[in-house]
Motif scaffolding. Structure first.
Motif, PDB file in Angstrom:
ATOM      1  N   GLU B  74     -51.023 -24.643 -68.693  1.00  0.00           N
ATOM      2  CA  GLU B  74     -51.388 -24.881 -67.299  1.00  0.00           C
ATOM      3  C   GLU B  74     -51.382 -23.574 -66.514  1.00  0.00           C
ATOM      4  OE1 GLU B  74     -49.439 -26.728 -69.068  1.00  0.00           O
ATOM      5  OE2 GLU B  74     -50.208 -28.769 -68.952  1.00  0.00           O
ATOM      6  N   THR B  75     -50.390 -22.724 -66.834  1.00  0.00           N
ATOM      7  CA  THR B  75     -50.294 -21.447 -66.137  1.00  0.00           C
ATOM      8  C   THR B  75     -51.522 -20.594 -66.419  1.00  0.00           C
ATOM      9  OG1 THR B  75     -47.934 -21.572 -66.545  1.00  0.00           O
ATOM     10  CG2 THR B  75     -48.772 -19.492 -65.728  1.00  0.00           C
ATOM     11  N   VAL B  76     -51.846 -20.501 -67.709  1.00  0.00           N
ATOM     12  CA  VAL B  76     -52.996 -19.678 -68.083  1.00  0.00           C
ATOM     13  C   VAL B  76     -54.280 -20.250 -67.474  1.00  0.00           C
ATOM     14  CG1 VAL B  76     -54.384 -18.877 -70.024  1.00  0.00           C
ATOM     15  CG2 VAL B  76     -51.895 -18.826 -70.182  1.00  0.00           C
ATOM     16  N   ALA B  77     -54.330 -21.603 -67.419  1.00  0.00           N
ATOM     17  CA  ALA B  77     -55.539 -22.235 -66.892  1.00  0.00           C
ATOM     18  C   ALA B  77     -55.778 -21.855 -65.430  1.00  0.00           C
ATOM     19  CB  ALA B  77     -55.443 -23.748 -67.044  1.00  0.00           C
ATOM     20  N   LEU B  78     -54.687 -21.611 -64.686  1.00  0.00           N
ATOM     21  CA  LEU B  78     -54.848 -21.254 -63.271  1.00  0.00           C
ATOM     22  C   LEU B  78     -55.666 -19.975 -63.099  1.00  0.00           C
ATOM     23  CD1 LEU B  78     -51.432 -21.984 -61.531  1.00  0.00           C
ATOM     24  CD2 LEU B  78     -53.639 -23.036 -61.087  1.00  0.00           C
ATOM     25  N   ILE B  79     -55.610 -19.108 -64.122  1.00  0.00           N
ATOM     26  CA  ILE B  79     -56.377 -17.863 -64.038  1.00  0.00           C
ATOM     27  C   ILE B  79     -57.861 -18.163 -63.819  1.00  0.00           C
ATOM     28  CG2 ILE B  79     -57.144 -15.869 -65.383  1.00  0.00           C
ATOM     29  CD1 ILE B  79     -54.434 -15.739 -66.634  1.00  0.00           C
ATOM     30  N   SER B  80     -58.307 -19.278 -64.395  1.00  0.00           N
ATOM     31  CA  SER B  80     -59.727 -19.611 -64.287  1.00  0.00           C
ATOM     32  C   SER B  80     -60.068 -20.363 -63.001  1.00  0.00           C
ATOM     33  CB  SER B  80     -60.155 -20.470 -65.483  1.00  0.00           C
ATOM     34  OG  SER B  80     -59.623 -19.955 -66.654  1.00  0.00           O
ATOM     35  N   ALA B  81     -59.059 -20.646 -62.166  1.00  0.00           N
ATOM     36  CA  ALA B  81     -59.330 -21.398 -60.941  1.00  0.00           C
ATOM     37  C   ALA B  81     -60.304 -20.627 -60.066  1.00  0.00           C
ATOM     38  CB  ALA B  81     -58.029 -21.654 -60.183  1.00  0.00           C
ATOM     39  N   SER B  82     -60.976 -21.364 -59.206  1.00  0.00           N
ATOM     40  CA  SER B  82     -62.002 -20.685 -58.407  1.00  0.00           C
ATOM     41  C   SER B  82     -61.415 -20.086 -57.135  1.00  0.00           C
ATOM     42  CB  SER B  82     -63.110 -21.670 -58.061  1.00  0.00           C
ATOM     43  OG  SER B  82     -62.519 -22.782 -57.410  1.00  0.00           O
ATOM     44  N   LYS B  83     -60.321 -20.682 -56.642  1.00  0.00           N
ATOM     45  CA  LYS B  83     -59.735 -20.165 -55.400  1.00  0.00           C
ATOM     46  C   LYS B  83     -58.801 -19.007 -55.669  1.00  0.00           C
ATOM     47  CE  LYS B  83     -60.230 -23.900 -52.189  1.00  0.00           C
ATOM     48  NZ  LYS B  83     -59.979 -25.277 -52.630  1.00  0.00           N
ATOM     49  N   TYR B  84     -58.845 -18.059 -54.772  1.00  0.00           N
ATOM     50  CA  TYR B  84     -58.038 -16.860 -54.969  1.00  0.00           C
ATOM     51  C   TYR B  84     -56.572 -17.178 -55.137  1.00  0.00           C
ATOM     52  CZ  TYR B  84     -55.745 -12.442 -54.276  1.00  0.00           C
ATOM     53  OH  TYR B  84     -54.964 -11.359 -54.454  1.00  0.00           O
ATOM     54  N   ALA B  85     -56.042 -18.063 -54.257  1.00  0.00           N
ATOM     55  CA  ALA B  85     -54.602 -18.307 -54.269  1.00  0.00           C
ATOM     56  C   ALA B  85     -54.133 -18.790 -55.630  1.00  0.00           C
ATOM     57  CB  ALA B  85     -54.236 -19.312 -53.193  1.00  0.00           C
ATOM     58  N   GLU B  86     -54.891 -19.700 -56.239  1.00  0.00           N
ATOM     59  CA  GLU B  86     -54.471 -20.211 -57.549  1.00  0.00           C
ATOM     60  C   GLU B  86     -54.589 -19.134 -58.617  1.00  0.00           C
ATOM     61  OE1 GLU B  86     -57.145 -22.916 -56.165  1.00  0.00           O
ATOM     62  OE2 GLU B  86     -55.377 -22.869 -54.867  1.00  0.00           O
ATOM     63  N   LYS B  87     -55.703 -18.445 -58.555  1.00  0.00           N
ATOM     64  CA  LYS B  87     -55.948 -17.396 -59.526  1.00  0.00           C
ATOM     65  C   LYS B  87     -54.801 -16.372 -59.493  1.00  0.00           C
ATOM     66  CE  LYS B  87     -60.462 -15.826 -60.465  1.00  0.00           C
ATOM     67  NZ  LYS B  87     -60.528 -15.939 -61.898  1.00  0.00           N
ATOM     68  N   GLN B  88     -54.427 -16.009 -58.290  1.00  0.00           N
ATOM     69  CA  GLN B  88     -53.397 -14.988 -58.146  1.00  0.00           C
ATOM     70  C   GLN B  88     -52.092 -15.461 -58.764  1.00  0.00           C
ATOM     71  OE1 GLN B  88     -50.767 -14.880 -55.415  1.00  0.00           O
ATOM     72  NE2 GLN B  88     -50.293 -12.701 -55.512  1.00  0.00           N
ATOM     73  N   VAL B  89     -51.705 -16.702 -58.483  1.00  0.00           N
ATOM     74  CA  VAL B  89     -50.484 -17.252 -59.064  1.00  0.00           C
ATOM     75  C   VAL B  89     -50.599 -17.253 -60.580  1.00  0.00           C
ATOM     76  CG1 VAL B  89     -48.989 -19.246 -59.201  1.00  0.00           C
ATOM     77  CG2 VAL B  89     -50.141 -18.704 -57.067  1.00  0.00           C
ATOM     78  N   GLY B  90     -51.752 -17.701 -61.061  1.00  0.00           N
ATOM     79  CA  GLY B  90     -51.956 -17.739 -62.504  1.00  0.00           C
ATOM     80  C   GLY B  90     -51.732 -16.378 -63.135  1.00  0.00           C
ATOM     81  N   TYR B  91     -52.342 -15.354 -62.540  1.00  0.00           N
ATOM     82  CA  TYR B  91     -52.209 -14.010 -63.106  1.00  0.00           C
ATOM     83  C   TYR B  91     -50.757 -13.529 -63.083  1.00  0.00           C
ATOM     84  CZ  TYR B  91     -57.061 -12.660 -64.002  1.00  0.00           C
ATOM     85  OH  TYR B  91     -58.305 -12.532 -64.546  1.00  0.00           O
ATOM     86  N   ILE B  92     -50.109 -13.664 -61.938  1.00  0.00           N
ATOM     87  CA  ILE B  92     -48.749 -13.103 -61.829  1.00  0.00           C
ATOM     88  C   ILE B  92     -47.785 -13.836 -62.744  1.00  0.00           C
ATOM     89  CG2 ILE B  92     -46.766 -12.830 -60.297  1.00  0.00           C
ATOM     90  CD1 ILE B  92     -48.461 -11.878 -58.189  1.00  0.00           C
ATOM     91  N   VAL B  93     -47.840 -15.178 -62.714  1.00  0.00           N
ATOM     92  CA  VAL B  93     -46.861 -15.925 -63.503  1.00  0.00           C
ATOM     93  C   VAL B  93     -47.139 -15.762 -64.998  1.00  0.00           C
ATOM     94  CG1 VAL B  93     -45.829 -18.176 -63.917  1.00  0.00           C
ATOM     95  CG2 VAL B  93     -46.454 -17.506 -61.605  1.00  0.00           C
ATOM     96  N   THR B  94     -48.398 -15.729 -65.373  1.00  0.00           N
ATOM     97  CA  THR B  94     -48.711 -15.517 -66.790  1.00  0.00           C
ATOM     98  C   THR B  94     -48.101 -14.209 -67.276  1.00  0.00           C
ATOM     99  OG1 THR B  94     -50.775 -16.714 -66.601  1.00  0.00           O
ATOM    100  CG2 THR B  94     -50.561 -15.259 -68.476  1.00  0.00           C
ATOM    101  N   SER B  95     -48.236 -13.162 -66.472  1.00  0.00           N
ATOM    102  CA  SER B  95     -47.752 -11.878 -66.986  1.00  0.00           C
ATOM    103  C   SER B  95     -46.226 -11.815 -66.979  1.00  0.00           C
ATOM    104  CB  SER B  95     -48.378 -10.696 -66.237  1.00  0.00           C
ATOM    105  OG  SER B  95     -47.894 -10.649 -64.929  1.00  0.00           O
ATOM    106  N   CYS B  96     -45.554 -12.776 -66.332  1.00  0.00           N
ATOM    107  CA  CYS B  96     -44.086 -12.820 -66.429  1.00  0.00           C
ATOM    108  C   CYS B  96     -43.621 -13.747 -67.552  1.00  0.00           C
ATOM    109  CB  CYS B  96     -43.469 -13.287 -65.117  1.00  0.00           C
ATOM    110  SG  CYS B  96     -43.647 -12.113 -63.789  1.00  0.00           S
ATOM    111  N   LEU B  97     -44.272 -14.905 -67.668  1.00  0.00           N
ATOM    112  CA  LEU B  97     -43.794 -15.903 -68.633  1.00  0.00           C
ATOM    113  C   LEU B  97     -44.268 -15.630 -70.050  1.00  0.00           C
ATOM    114  CD1 LEU B  97     -44.120 -19.433 -66.965  1.00  0.00           C
ATOM    115  CD2 LEU B  97     -42.097 -18.031 -67.278  1.00  0.00           C
ATOM    116  N   LEU B  98     -45.453 -15.064 -70.194  1.00  0.00           N
ATOM    117  CA  LEU B  98     -46.010 -14.882 -71.531  1.00  0.00           C
ATOM    118  C   LEU B  98     -45.934 -13.416 -71.946  1.00  0.00           C
ATOM    119  CD1 LEU B  98     -47.239 -17.642 -70.596  1.00  0.00           C
ATOM    120  CD2 LEU B  98     -49.157 -17.129 -72.090  1.00  0.00           C
ATOM    121  N   ASN B  99     -46.056 -13.173 -73.227  1.00  0.00           N
ATOM    122  CA  ASN B  99     -46.203 -11.791 -73.671  1.00  0.00           C
ATOM    123  C   ASN B  99     -47.356 -11.717 -74.657  1.00  0.00           C
ATOM    124  OD1 ASN B  99     -45.270 -12.173 -76.434  1.00  0.00           O
ATOM    125  ND2 ASN B  99     -43.260 -12.514 -75.505  1.00  0.00           N
ATOM    126  N   GLU B 100     -47.617 -10.486 -75.096  1.00  0.00           N
ATOM    127  CA  GLU B 100     -48.823 -10.259 -75.899  1.00  0.00           C
ATOM    128  C   GLU B 100     -48.899 -11.127 -77.149  1.00  0.00           C
ATOM    129  OE1 GLU B 100     -48.437  -6.437 -78.187  1.00  0.00           O
ATOM    130  OE2 GLU B 100     -46.838  -6.147 -76.742  1.00  0.00           O
TER     131      GLU B 100
END
Lengths: 163, 1001
Positions: B74-100
């Motif tokens: 769900e977190t990664v999916a937010l990256i693809s959201a169309s609205k900036y606010a969701e996209k931004q959350v998706g990007y920031i949280v993904t880079s904290c919760l996930l790793n390479e």
């Protein structure tokens, strides 16, 4: 490079953690505990550097600064300048101060998401991307504006009784 | 909507804050996680706001230390959201919760790429930051060109470009192939012309990474870096926002000076002069000011300048200036400056000629050993350790010993080890050495490893004038009420061997000595008890005239242990009891231990590194050199060829562990040689030298049974004869390591060790330019004496012209000489040049023949291939002798990426993606000889089902080059450990898949 940025309060509670290498959740907690143990045992007039080979492996150091109820800790290897990192901590704190108008621990607790945004404007992948606090704040505010979080901050501040 | 959603987050955080204890917190978190999990699972049309809120909560929970193992999708999916606010959350949280390493991340590559190449700057920034933080190999492959385009684009805003720079840095770290030196050295140099300081800051980090990976590829950036420093230090065109407490971007100043330290040196005189002007200005112009932050920044710059000066090997005057500045720093009140002063002074020790001036600050440094800050104490300890030599060892070691009693627990072990090493390395006299080690054992027994006490026993045994002293000291320490077990061991051993030398000293009669030792007996471990039994029988033997009362006491001890459950103790008790009844005959059996063969101290071996010691000799080393005892000479005797055996009377094993603490048994063995069964000893290889110490194993060369039985007590006499025989037939010096491995390593890199033995190290550094090469040989004398009759002759093969500069006849102790060797390549050939090298240490001549790694690939230069060019060239070269093809079997099974890396390391540049088949490699290189340059094309087709075989095709317009290169590559690919085709008779044919593949090809 910078391996991690940790903000802990003086009770050892994490307020912001950001690792620039993969670490498992339970290991992160170990690290926070150990870092807190080291820092809380240090008096205030000592140097701002602690060798951290036991926690992060050889050639690593903690560079930290103690502000009111918070420790700002950067974990670095020997490719970074210790005093340069102290400057950078100052830059981070000044930037937060400008974003939150006199930042305090509660701002960071309730706006940890914004703190992440500010940090991302300073460090990317363990390397420094910007050191000018006015540039950092400008970029972060652009993000906040788009997010229209402004009202939320007001509410957060109100609900916590104006610090 | 947005407000209420995020209010939910605030409420949650407040709830957590109000939890009274960890248990409540856990309950609240579990409830929240359950809630989020059900929402993600059940609510199909979950609003993006809710998703956003949940994802932030997940990050908060994660920070509190709870594992969040769902919701990644769900977190990664937010990256693809169309609205900036969701996209931004998706990007920031993904880079904290996930790793390479997370697979989910791959799902996002496409969106991330679209954001990077899209027009929206804020999206670009988010995407670049994510990749810069957690991008893995997959990202490198698909995104590198787009990121490079952004970095180089003049139409992009600085905020995008600086993030692109660090994003590219990350991609480069994950896959160095994404930045090709040839193209990028010019681009980097252009990027350094950038005026915008934010972009410059990020670009400088990128430069550091690139240069660190390839120090020779980015020379053109050096003058640019110096110009940036000039601009900053002269405050030219520095915008207000980049002035930090009045100092023009201290961070960039520091980073630029750091980048310059990654270049081996700076040769261009103009650049060098300009740089030194800048450095001089920094060194002279920095004052201490009141404002903490300003002071901090100014000193950050100053320390980096000091570091750079050290790196550049400046003139002596400037170096002494640096030492003076550091000397001032280590005395200031400000702890950070004091800490860094000590740290940098330690680095300064590596610079020649300044050690003496550093010594002037010894007293000040010792003060820092008592600083309240452990960080500073550690720095001071390191510095004292580094600056110690024969002249100041006594003072420094005594300070360390004093500090030991008050030192923090965490630092004690290191401290004890360092003191022991310094005492041995620099002892001004041996009595002092014995004193120091015994004090160390007394004060920090827990931290004294066995090698330390073995070593002191070895010194005492080998030096007659130490024996009585050692015994007396041991008696004093053992008389104390509570002593460490290690002290009981070393004391018990020394008293067993040498207490008879004290017979006339009051309080040192055999009986008194026995009483002192035996008082400790009940509390020590089994292994120590065994050692003490040996001491007892020696004391008994030495008590002249025999003392019936002592005999009675000792016999009682032996009898008591005759039935002991521990086999070792029991055996000793029984045998010693029996032996001691033999009366005077016992004297032969229980003779004094022979001298130990001199071996390199395990302690020093562990710590010895490249650092050059002062040529002065410590007492321990001097003594080792002066001794002409037989024990010294037999060091290099090979025991492996079998004629020399020892016959243990009591045991069938001579493994070091079992012999531990079992010193007397060796001696019994010698007298009883004729009764024994032969037992070969472990071969004395170089590794054995590294084994702890000689003590565990008997000095075997003196134990030839036949000699011993005829002349049992005269060890000195027999040593000489056996030593003589040894010199005749034994290679006296063995390399420390594998000559073959060194050679192979140097075939694919340009600096490293070519040869090393206990006396000399031959290092090599090479530079190649087309058909010319310059190899510098570094001849380093590791020995404490001079190496004489040094001779180096190059035997060149026909295709190389080689010219070696003069090699000095003598290499002084601990010195290194450099001998440049000029090389010109005339033709392609796999023949090798040989270095015929000889030297003498003392009177023993040593001669070695070494292959020089001047191999074919050194004259290759990787060349990038454009698909069209490759195809046309490849087609133009048809069949043998220009285009050669061979199926090679028995190759090292390598994944395709590693094989590409192998080719790249041979200077043959792999063109990724040129061959559509992923199991194939296509590569190109230019071979340079004096007459011409030849373009060589290489294609490797591997069989994914059998990695041990492949088809190799090499094409070039020169038949000789094609043949030699093909054969050379084949050699590199073949695995010597598996049978190569040569061993397979051709006529038998192949069966199974190998044959099928061969048929196909």
């Amino acid at each position: 490079m910078i391996h991690a940025v940790l903000v802990l309060n003086t009770q050892g509670k994490p307020r912001l953690i950001k690792f620039y290498y993969p670490v498992r959740a339970e290991k992160q907690q170990d690290i926070i505990r150990n870092v807190y143990k080291v820092l809380s045992s240090r008096a205030d007039h000592l140097s701002n550097f602690v060798e951290a080979a036991d926690i992060f492996g050889s050639e690593t150091k903690l560079v930290y600064k103690h502000f009111a109820t918070l420790y700002f800790v950067f974990v670095i290897d020997n490719a970074e300048s210790e005093l340069g990192i102290l400057d950078l901590i100052q830059v981070l704190v000044e930037s937060l101060d400008r974003c939150f108008k006199n930042v305090c621990e509660l701002d960071i607790v309730f706006n940890f998401n914004k703190v992440h945004t500010v940090l991302d404007e300073i460090i990317v992948g363990g390397h420094v991307v910007e050191t000018s606090s006015s540039e950092i704040v400008k970029a972060a505010e652009e993000v906040f504006k788009q997010e229209s979080f402004t009202d939320m901050i007001a509410i957060a501040l109100k609900s916590t009784g104006k610090r | 909507m947005s407000l209420s959603g995020m209010r939910g987050l605030s409420v949650f955080i407040s709830d957590i804050r109000n939890c009274q204890n960890k248990e409540q917190e856990r309950l609240r978190v579990d409830k929240e996680l359950a809630n989020i999990r059900t929402s993600f699972k059940n609510e199909k049309g979950l609003s993006v706001y809710k998703k956003k809120k949940y994802v932030w909560k997940m990050l908060y929970i994660y920070m509190l230390g709870y594992d969040v193992d769902f919701g990644h999708m769900e977190t990664v999916a937010l990256i693809s959201a169309s609205k900036y606010a969701e996209k931004q959350v998706g990007y920031i949280v993904t880079s904290c919760l996930l790793n390479e390493n997370h697979d989910f991340l791959r799902l996002a590559i496409n969106t991330v790429r679209n954001d990077i190449i899209g027009r929206n700057e804020t999206y670009q920034c988010l995407a670049l930051t994510l990749v810069g933080n957690i991008g893995g190999k997959d990202f490198s492959e698909s995104l590198a060109p787009d990121v490079q385009k952004l970095l180089l684009s003049s139409s992009c805003r600085p905020i995008v470009r600086k993030k692109a720079a660090l994003c590219l840095l990350r991609l480069f770290r994950k896959n160095p192939d994404v930045v090709n030196v040839d193209g990028w050295s010019d681009r980097m140099s252009q990027l350094l012309d950038e005026r915008e300081l934010g972009v410059l800051t990020a670009v400088m980090s990128l430069l550091v990474a690139l240069v660190a990976n390839n120090p020779d590829g980015y020379w053109n950036c050096v003058p640019k870096c110096v110009r940036i420093l000039e601009r900053l230090t002269r405050s030219q065109d520095i915008p207000q926002e980049y002035t930090y407490y009045g100092i023009p971007s201290p961070w960039l100043q520091v980073k630029t000076m750091r980048a310059l330290q990654y270049f081996p040196t700076i040769e261009d005189p103009n650049t060098r002069r300009a740089l030194f002007e800048v450095l001089h200005r920094i060194l002279m112009g920095t004052d201490v000011v009141k404002n903490v932050n300003k002071n901090n920044a100014a000193h950050a710059v100053l320390f980096e300048a000091l570091s750079l000066v050290m790196h550049l090997d400046a003139e002596k005057e400037m170096m002494s200036q640096c030492v003076a500045i550091l000397g001032k720093f280590i005395a200031v009140r400000e702890p950070n400056i004091r800490y860094l002063g000590l740290e940098n002074m330690t680095r300064m020790l590596l610079v020649t000629d300044v050690q003496e001036s550093i010594k002037r600050y010894q007293a000040q440094i010792i003060t820092s050993l008592k600083d309240p800050d452990i960080s500073i104490r550690r720095r001071a300890l390191d510095l004292l350790y580094g600056m110690c030599d024969v002249t100041n060892a006594k003072d420094i070691v005594e300070e360390l010993l004093q500090y030991l009693t008050t030192a923090d627990f965490g630092i004690r072990e290191e401290l004890a080890l360092k003191a022991a090493i310094l005492a041995e390395k620099f002892a001004p006299d041996l009595l002092w050495y014995v004193d120091v080690i015994l004090q160390l054992i007394d004060k920090a027994g827990d931290f004294i490893s066995d090698d330390i006490w073995y070593r002191v026993v070895q010194f005492v045994t080998n030096n007659d004038d130490l024996q009585a002293y050692g015994a007396l000291k041991a008696r004093d320490y053992l008389s104390k009420p509570a002593v460490h077990e290690t002290m009981v061991k070393v004391g018990g051993y020394l008293l067993g061997e040498y207490s008879h030398l004290l017979a006339r000293t009051p309080g040192c009669s055999s009986k008194e000595i026995f009483a002192i030792i035996h008082e400790k007996f009940p509390t020590v471990s089994i292994s120590t008890k065994a050692l003490l039994l040996s001491s007892y029988i020696k004391i008994l033997m030495h008590s002249q005239p025999p003392d019936p009362e002592l005999q009675e006491q000792i016999w009682r001890v032996f009898q008591r242990f005759e039935g002991n459950i521990d086999a070792e103790i029991q055996q000793r008790a029984v045998e010693y009891f029996a032996l001691s009844r033999k009366g005077p005959a016992m004297i032969d059996i229980m003779a004094e231990m022979p001298k130990f063969p001199e071996r390199q101290s395990a302690l020093l071996k562990k710590t010895e590194d490249a650092e050059a010691d002062a040529a002065e000799l410590s007492a321990t080393r001097l003594r080792v050199q002066q001794q002409t005892s037989n024990a010294m000479v037999v060091v290099s005797q090979p025991f492996s060829d079998g004629p020399i055996h020892v016959g243990p009377l009591t045991r069938s094993s001579s493994s070091p562990q079992e012999m531990n603490g079992d010193l007397a048994l060796t001696v019994t063995t010698m007298g009883q040689g004729q009764q024994s069964t032969p037992q070969p000893l472990a071969p004395a290889t170089g590794d054995l030298l590294g084994d702890l110490l000689a003590i565990e194993a008997p000095p075997p060369a003196s134990v030839s049974s036949s000699l011993l039985s005829s002349e049992p007590s005269s060890l000195e006499g027999l040593g000489d004869s056996s030593a003589l025989a040894l010199l005749d037939n034994a290679p006296s010096v063995q390399p420390i390591g594998s000559i073959k491995d060194w050679f192979s390593a140097l075939c694919v890199k340009d600096s490293g060790v070519l040869y090393e033995d206990p006396y000399i190290q031959i290092g090599l550094k090479a530079e190649w330019r087309a058909h010319q090469g310059r190899v510098t040989l570094f001849l380093g004398n590791k020995h404490v004496g001079a190496l004489t009759s040094v001779r180096a002759i190059i035997l060149p093969p026909a295709h190389l012209r080689m010219q070696l500069s003069t090699v000095p006849d003598t290499i002084p102790p601990r010195a290194q000489v450099q001998c440049p060797l000029e090389i010109i390549n005339l033709q392609a050939s796999r023949d090798l040049a040989v270095l015929d090298f000889s030297y003498s240490h003392g009177s023993a001549p040593v001669n070695i023949n070494l292959r020089l790694p001047v191999v074919l690939n050194k004259f290759l230069q990787g060349t990038p291939l454009a698909p069209a060019d490759f195809v046309s060239q490849w087609r133009a070269l048809t069949g043998p002798p220009l285009k050669l093809q061979e199926v090679v079997r028995g190759v090292k099974p390598l994944p395709i990426l590693e094989m590409s890396a192998l080719f790249n390391s041979m200077h043959i540049l792999v063109a990724p993606g040129l061959d559509p088949n992923v199991n194939n490699i296509v590569a190109g290189a230019i071979f340079a000889s004096e007459a011409r340059k030849t373009l060589c094309l290489i294609r490797v087709e591997t069989d994914p089902s059998d990695r041990t075989q492949l088809r190799l095709t090499v094409a070039s317009p020169d038949a000789v080059v094609s043949l030699e290169l093909k054969e050379y590559i084949k050699e590199q690919l073949l695995d010597v450990s598996t049978p190569t085709p040569q061993f397979v008779p051709a006529s038998t044919g192949l069966t199974g898949p190998a044959a099928a593949l061969a048929g196909l090809l």
